[in-house]
Design an enzyme around this catalytic site. Structure first.
Site, mmCIF file in Angstrom:
data_model
loop_
_atom_site.group_PDB
_atom_site.id
_atom_site.type_symbol
_atom_site.label_atom_id
_atom_site.label_comp_id
_atom_site.label_asym_id
_atom_site.label_seq_id
_atom_site.Cartn_x
_atom_site.Cartn_y
_atom_site.Cartn_z
ATOM 1 N N SER A 169 0.871 -1.181 0.000
ATOM 2 C CA SER A 169 0.000 0.000 0.000
ATOM 3 C C SER A 169 0.900 1.220 0.000
ATOM 4 O O SER A 169 2.082 1.135 0.390
ATOM 5 C CB SER A 169 -0.846 -0.006 1.280
ATOM 6 N N TYR A 182 -2.781 -1.182 10.339
ATOM 7 C CA TYR A 182 -2.691 -1.350 8.877
ATOM 8 C C TYR A 182 -1.346 -0.830 8.356
ATOM 9 O O TYR A 182 -0.655 -1.509 7.585
ATOM 10 C CB TYR A 182 -3.859 -0.604 8.216
HETATM 11 C C1 BGC Z 1 -6.226 1.550 2.017
HETATM 12 C C2 BGC Z 1 -7.395 2.398 1.556
HETATM 13 C C3 BGC Z 1 -6.940 3.839 1.333
HETATM 14 C C4 BGC Z 1 -5.683 3.897 0.460
HETATM 15 C C5 BGC Z 1 -5.133 5.298 0.335
HETATM 16 C C6 BGC Z 1 -5.112 1.701 1.013
HETATM 17 O O1 BGC Z 1 -4.043 0.855 1.319
HETATM 18 O O2 BGC Z 1 -6.638 0.202 2.143
HETATM 19 O O3 BGC Z 1 -8.426 2.375 2.532
HETATM 20 O O4 BGC Z 1 -7.985 4.566 0.683
HETATM 21 O O5 BGC Z 1 -4.695 3.054 0.992
HETATM 22 O O6 BGC Z 1 -5.056 5.965 1.558
#
Ligand code: BGC
Length: 284
Positions: A169, A182
């Site tokens: 991410s 996360y």
């Molecule tokens: C998350 C999303 C978020 C995006 C940008 C992703 O890894 O799961 O919820 O919108 O990152 O912030």
């Protein structure tokens, strides 16, 4: 104008997959019943791979992904596993190998969010995210690597013995208040991916990651499903459109293919410039 905001993407790139880029290759995509995983499974199949479509919930959706791939002339198999469960992952990998003969490509994609302010975050919320997003990727990678090493290069389909495309991410580098579990999981994916790339390169196994930005999927619906939210989101996206799952699928096809044969140990951000500090477009 405002109502248009949620349907901004009239200018999506045309799909131009090279049809046989992954011909004969066998791929496993986790969390492939919806969102990014679904698009990646379909994208790999469109490029010629046979695909194992993993799900933990959403068996029906997984079967639909399989049906869609088969309707387009491809081959696919829906396989259950909770990626945070070691026995499940072993069984899933064995089933995928049994169904397809071997494994050439792994996309450990399954991931989730359990958001809370730090002071309110329960240990369960913390553990759930780390065990699916980070430990889950580790378990799938370990089982896939055993098969890559056992089998070695299949020269008729690829010059590499195996390709892993981790789903990370932008939050492997962008701190994210209210989402510490996360962000920690994706920061962990980044260092796991690079350490694996270093360790496995001599065995001709390439390990990379994709760092999606804001992609239109169920994980972040509230960030894009109203005009106000979409407008707000665009402050963070210099390219001024939300990402679509297909944007990620295109990157996955490339990284899994021999076109990327000299690429290992990178995160390819697919984020419309989200990692380019959009707040600094003016000022500073
Ligand atoms: C998350 C999303 C978020 C995006 C940008 C992703 O890894 O799961 O919820 O919108 O990152 O912030």
């Amino acid at each position: 104008m405002t109502t248009q905001a949620t349907t901004f993407n009239t200018d999506l790139p045309k799909q131009r997959t090279i049809p046989d880029l992954l011909a004969g290759q066998k791929a496993l995509v986790t969390g492939a019943n919806s969102g990014i995983g679904r698009a990646v499974a379909i994208g790999l199949a469109r490029a010629g791979a046979e695909v194992a479509v993993n799900y933990v919930v959403g068996e029906e959706e997984a079967n639909k992904v399989v049906a869609e791939i088969e309707a387009a002339g491809g081959r696919a198999h829906a396989i259950y596993a909770d990626v945070s469960n070691e026995d499940d992952v072993k069984a899933m990998t064995a089933k995928a190998i049994e169904a397809m003969g071997t494994l050439d490509i792994l996309v450990p994609n399954a991931g989730l969010q359990r958001d809370a302010a730090a002071a309110e975050m329960t240990l369960e919320q913390w553990n759930k995210v780390i065990s699916v997003n980070l430990t889950g990727q580790f378990l799938c990678i370990r089982e896939a690597v055993k098969e890559f090493v056992r089998r070695g290069v299949r020269a008729d389909v690829s010059v590499a013995a195996g390709k892993i495309v981790c789903m990370s991410s932008v939050h492997e580098v962008i701190p994210w208040a209210g989402h510490i579990n996360y962000a920690a999981s994706k920061g962990g994916v980044h260092m796991m991916m690079q350490s694996l790339a270093q360790e496995l390169a001599p065995q001709r196994i390439r390990v990379n990651a994709i760092g999606p930005g804001a992609i239109r999927t169920p994980i972040n619906t509230e960030a894009w499903n109203t005009p106000e939210a979409y407008t707000d989101l665009m402050r963070l996206v210099p390219y001024k459109r939300i990402g679509e799952p297909e944007d990620i699928a295109n990157a996955a096809v490339f990284l899994a293919s021999d076109m990327a044969d000299y690429i290992t140990g990178i995160t390819l951000f697919v984020d419309g410039g989200m990692t380019c500090y959009p707040g600094f477009a003016t000022g500073g």
